[in-house]
Design a protein around this motif. Sequence first.
Motif, PDB file in Angstrom:
ATOM      1  N   SER A   1       0.847  -1.217   0.000  1.00 55.55           N
ATOM      2  CA  SER A   1       0.000   0.000   0.000  1.00 55.55           C
ATOM      3  C   SER A   1       0.870   1.251   0.000  1.00 55.55           C
ATOM      4  O   SER A   1       0.578   2.239  -0.680  1.00 55.55           O
ATOM      5  CB  SER A   1      -0.912  -0.015   1.226  1.00 55.55           C
ATOM      6  OG  SER A   1      -0.143  -0.015   2.435  1.00 55.55           O
ATOM      7  N   GLY A   2       1.989   1.191   0.783  1.00 50.96           N
ATOM      8  CA  GLY A   2       2.889   2.334   0.802  1.00 50.96           C
ATOM      9  C   GLY A   2       3.559   2.546  -0.539  1.00 50.96           C
ATOM     10  O   GLY A   2       3.756   3.687  -0.985  1.00 50.96           O
ATOM     11  N   ALA A   3       3.911   1.460  -1.234  1.00 51.01           N
ATOM     12  CA  ALA A   3       4.523   1.581  -2.553  1.00 51.01           C
ATOM     13  C   ALA A   3       3.554   2.195  -3.564  1.00 51.01           C
ATOM     14  O   ALA A   3       3.899   3.084  -4.345  1.00 51.01           O
ATOM     15  CB  ALA A   3       4.996   0.201  -3.028  1.00 51.01           C
ATOM     16  N   GLY A   4       2.321   1.694  -3.528  1.00 48.67           N
ATOM     17  CA  GLY A   4       1.322   2.249  -4.459  1.00 48.67           C
ATOM     18  C   GLY A   4       1.049   3.713  -4.197  1.00 48.67           C
ATOM     19  O   GLY A   4       0.936   4.530  -5.113  1.00 48.67           O
ATOM     20  N   LEU A   5       0.952   4.041  -2.907  1.00 46.43           N
ATOM     21  CA  LEU A   5       0.701   5.444  -2.555  1.00 46.43           C
ATOM     22  C   LEU A   5       1.884   6.330  -2.925  1.00 46.43           C
ATOM     23  O   LEU A   5       1.705   7.494  -3.320  1.00 46.43           O
ATOM     24  CB  LEU A   5       0.400   5.537  -1.062  1.00 46.43           C
ATOM     25  CG  LEU A   5      -0.216   6.852  -0.575  1.00 46.43           C
ATOM     26  CD1 LEU A   5      -1.541   7.120  -1.283  1.00 46.43           C
ATOM     27  CD2 LEU A   5      -0.433   6.802   0.934  1.00 46.43           C
ATOM     28  N   VAL A  45       2.327  17.312  -0.759  1.00 45.47           N
ATOM     29  CA  VAL A  45       1.953  15.989  -1.277  1.00 45.47           C
ATOM     30  C   VAL A  45       2.605  14.895  -0.441  1.00 45.47           C
ATOM     31  O   VAL A  45       1.976  13.876  -0.104  1.00 45.47           O
ATOM     32  CB  VAL A  45       2.366  15.871  -2.774  1.00 45.47           C
ATOM     33  CG1 VAL A  45       2.170  14.434  -3.256  1.00 45.47           C
ATOM     34  CG2 VAL A  45       1.563  16.828  -3.625  1.00 45.47           C
ATOM     35  N   PHE A  46       3.884  15.082  -0.080  1.00 43.47           N
ATOM     36  CA  PHE A  46       4.591  14.089   0.732  1.00 43.47           C
ATOM     37  C   PHE A  46       3.908  13.918   2.087  1.00 43.47           C
ATOM     38  O   PHE A  46       3.720  12.789   2.567  1.00 43.47           O
ATOM     39  CB  PHE A  46       6.042  14.514   0.907  1.00 43.47           C
ATOM     40  CG  PHE A  46       6.878  13.523   1.637  1.00 43.47           C
ATOM     41  CD1 PHE A  46       7.421  12.434   0.963  1.00 43.47           C
ATOM     42  CD2 PHE A  46       7.120  13.638   3.002  1.00 43.47           C
ATOM     43  CE1 PHE A  46       8.194  11.497   1.639  1.00 43.47           C
ATOM     44  CE2 PHE A  46       7.879  12.704   3.682  1.00 43.47           C
ATOM     45  CZ  PHE A  46       8.425  11.633   2.993  1.00 43.47           C
ATOM     46  N   GLY A  88       1.886  10.707   3.400  1.00 46.02           N
ATOM     47  CA  GLY A  88       2.305  10.044   4.637  1.00 46.02           C
ATOM     48  C   GLY A  88       1.142   9.831   5.587  1.00 46.02           C
ATOM     49  O   GLY A  88       1.032   8.781   6.232  1.00 46.02           O
ATOM     50  N   ILE A  89       0.282  10.831   5.703  1.00 44.37           N
ATOM     51  CA  ILE A  89      -0.890  10.707   6.578  1.00 44.37           C
ATOM     52  C   ILE A  89      -1.799   9.591   6.085  1.00 44.37           C
ATOM     53  O   ILE A  89      -2.274   8.753   6.858  1.00 44.37           O
ATOM     54  CB  ILE A  89      -1.637  12.039   6.652  1.00 44.37           C
ATOM     55  CG1 ILE A  89      -0.764  13.105   7.343  1.00 44.37           C
ATOM     56  CG2 ILE A  89      -2.961  11.875   7.374  1.00 44.37           C
ATOM     57  CD1 ILE A  89      -1.351  14.505   7.303  1.00 44.37           C
ATOM     58  N   ASP A  95      -0.970   7.083   4.168  1.00 45.52           N
ATOM     59  CA  ASP A  95      -0.289   5.793   4.349  1.00 45.52           C
ATOM     60  C   ASP A  95      -0.385   5.333   5.792  1.00 45.52           C
ATOM     61  O   ASP A  95      -0.599   4.137   6.085  1.00 45.52           O
ATOM     62  CB  ASP A  95       1.168   5.935   3.923  1.00 45.52           C
ATOM     63  CG  ASP A  95       1.938   4.633   4.115  1.00 45.52           C
ATOM     64  OD1 ASP A  95       1.609   3.651   3.414  1.00 45.52           O
ATOM     65  OD2 ASP A  95       2.853   4.624   4.959  1.00 45.52           O
ATOM     66  N   SER A  96      -0.207   6.251   6.727  1.00 40.56           N
ATOM     67  CA  SER A  96      -0.293   5.894   8.146  1.00 40.56           C
ATOM     68  C   SER A  96      -1.680   5.388   8.495  1.00 40.56           C
ATOM     69  O   SER A  96      -1.851   4.399   9.228  1.00 40.56           O
ATOM     70  CB  SER A  96       0.074   7.097   9.008  1.00 40.56           C
ATOM     71  OG  SER A  96      -0.061   6.803  10.382  1.00 40.56           O
ATOM     72  N   MET A  97      -2.700   6.057   7.936  1.00 40.54           N
ATOM     73  CA  MET A  97      -4.075   5.644   8.210  1.00 40.54           C
ATOM     74  C   MET A  97      -4.348   4.269   7.613  1.00 40.54           C
ATOM     75  O   MET A  97      -4.979   3.414   8.244  1.00 40.54           O
ATOM     76  CB  MET A  97      -5.049   6.676   7.647  1.00 40.54           C
ATOM     77  CG  MET A  97      -4.968   8.029   8.342  1.00 40.54           C
ATOM     78  SD  MET A  97      -5.986   9.271   7.547  1.00 40.54           S
ATOM     79  CE  MET A  97      -7.615   8.560   7.769  1.00 40.54           C
ATOM     80  N   LEU A  98      -3.863   4.061   6.385  1.00 42.73           N
ATOM     81  CA  LEU A  98      -4.067   2.755   5.755  1.00 42.73           C
ATOM     82  C   LEU A  98      -3.350   1.658   6.529  1.00 42.73           C
ATOM     83  O   LEU A  98      -3.879   0.550   6.750  1.00 42.73           O
ATOM     84  CB  LEU A  98      -3.563   2.792   4.299  1.00 42.73           C
ATOM     85  CG  LEU A  98      -4.424   3.546   3.308  1.00 42.73           C
ATOM     86  CD1 LEU A  98      -3.733   3.622   1.952  1.00 42.73           C
ATOM     87  CD2 LEU A  98      -5.793   2.884   3.170  1.00 42.73           C
ATOM     88  N   HIS A  99      -2.114   1.933   6.955  1.00 42.13           N
ATOM     89  CA  HIS A  99      -1.330   0.933   7.690  1.00 42.13           C
ATOM     90  C   HIS A  99      -1.996   0.589   9.029  1.00 42.13           C
ATOM     91  O   HIS A  99      -2.086  -0.596   9.410  1.00 42.13           O
ATOM     92  CB  HIS A  99       0.084   1.461   7.930  1.00 42.13           C
ATOM     93  CG  HIS A  99       0.997   0.451   8.554  1.00 42.13           C
ATOM     94  ND1 HIS A  99       1.416  -0.698   7.900  1.00 42.13           N
ATOM     95  CD2 HIS A  99       1.568   0.397   9.804  1.00 42.13           C
ATOM     96  CE1 HIS A  99       2.198  -1.399   8.689  1.00 42.13           C
ATOM     97  NE2 HIS A  99       2.315  -0.758   9.866  1.00 42.13           N
ATOM     98  N   SER A 100      -2.497   1.602   9.720  1.00 44.60           N
ATOM     99  CA  SER A 100      -3.188   1.373  10.989  1.00 44.60           C
ATOM    100  C   SER A 100      -4.455   0.559  10.778  1.00 44.60           C
ATOM    101  O   SER A 100      -4.785  -0.349  11.572  1.00 44.60           O
ATOM    102  CB  SER A 100      -3.520   2.703  11.671  1.00 44.60           C
ATOM    103  OG  SER A 100      -2.344   3.425  11.956  1.00 44.60           O
ATOM    104  N   ALA A 101      -5.175   0.857   9.714  1.00 49.24           N
ATOM    105  CA  ALA A 101      -6.416   0.127   9.448  1.00 49.24           C
ATOM    106  C   ALA A 101      -6.128  -1.337   9.135  1.00 49.24           C
ATOM    107  O   ALA A 101      -6.842  -2.253   9.600  1.00 49.24           O
ATOM    108  CB  ALA A 101      -7.153   0.778   8.282  1.00 49.24           C
TER     109      ALA A 101
END
Length: 486
Positions: A26-30, A459-460, A464-465, A467-473
């Motif tokens: 997900s981080g790579a795609g984002l 944008v960065f 990041g925000i 990505d953090s939300m996706l990772h937490s979810a």
Amino acid sequence: MFSSSKLKAIDFYRKIPRDLTEASLSGAGLSIIAAFAMVFLFGMELNSYLSVATSTTVVVDRSKNGEHLRIDFNVSFPNLSCEFLSVDVHDVLGTVRQNLTRTVRKYPIDSNMNRVGQDVHVGHLPTIRNHGDHHGDEELAEGVGEGAVELGVDNFDTYAHEFPILLVNFYAGWCSWSQRLKPSWEKAAQIIHERYHPDDDGRIMLGKVDCAEARNQLLCRSHHIQGYPSIRVFRKGQDVRDAQGRHDHDSYYGERDTDSLVAFAETLVPVPTGAGTLALEDKSENNSTVKRSAPKSGGCRVEGFAMVKKVPGSIIIAARSTSHSFDAAKTNMSHYVQSFSFGRKLSYTLAKEVYRVYPLLDGVEETLTGHMYTSPHENITFDHYLQAVKTEVISLKSSKDFKLLEEYNFVAHSAELQTADVPVAKFQYELSPMQVLVSETPKSFSHFITNVCAIIGGVFTVAGIIDSMLHSAIRMVKKVELGKQY
């Protein structure tokens, strides 16, 4: 000296060991999406930086005191001869200039407004000082007999072809100038009659035509008589002469006393060449004070320009003469406006630059151009009221000519007025005290750099925000699944 440990203490960007970080799909795609967003927004910002902004303001007209404005015009009058057409300029400061000639050209036109000859260099009408032998002497006028033969539509052609030279006075009974000319004309006709009697000599004859009579109006119109009195010279039935490619009427504009008329008539008398033939020798050719050509055509196109002060004023086009009368009922001021503009004409390159900076000016049509104004009946004066506004365009081009460009736009309101005086075509103008100022302003490079940094950092950060939300979810979902298994 600071030690390396102390320098490291002020590091804003503390590093996390790579072994302690975790990569995710997900981080790579984002990250890929964020990179494309950065490139796209950077391109938009670069395009905005390279394009020049335009600011439009309304300010007080900054024209200098005494500055002049150029007005160009091209107007056709199918029923007004160039012989008497005059372009006059008036303004509220009392400036009066009559019959502009240096910057104005006149061309004869036909009823369809097509040119029928070269430009007419008539200039100013000569000033006539002697309008008769004894001004105001009514007894003398009554005592002079009818020396000039009375001509009309029934006998004009006969006399014109019978005599090698026929000098004709086209007059109107109501005209004061015609009345003052009458005694000297009749007296001159008597003298010429005695010296060149038709039975013995017959080389010249003086006649007259009353254009006020209904039966003669068509005859006078065919010879384009518009001012009274008009003295024309007919040679073997023709009053049209070829002067350097110009086919014009042969007219007399000199003094109107008896001696001057007789002297002029005798310069026209043809010289016998033997065997009963006559040579029409014009001995008055070099005397420009008494004779000149009148346009053959009954219409006129006037074009040129006038330099006027930047105050309310008017350009008046009318039939004007200090020694002729005009019939107001027969003076038709119908006209076609080919062009009418304020300010100096811009070249194609300069005009293109103006429209680039201020596109609103492109395609604006003036309300006068291309319009025909026709007199519905007699004694009609055309009054055009023009309100002009100046637009100043300040360009960033390096060339000096591109620094400051002027363009004028105006709105015209036209009216038809019936008057007892000789009608005219009047173009009244008034310049707005305000002007539109259009200027190009380049964008600051520092603002461009600031915006680029804001784009990248924003944008960065946002990525990041997210990505953090996706990772937490994702972690939460995994925990829930593990909890259900146990």
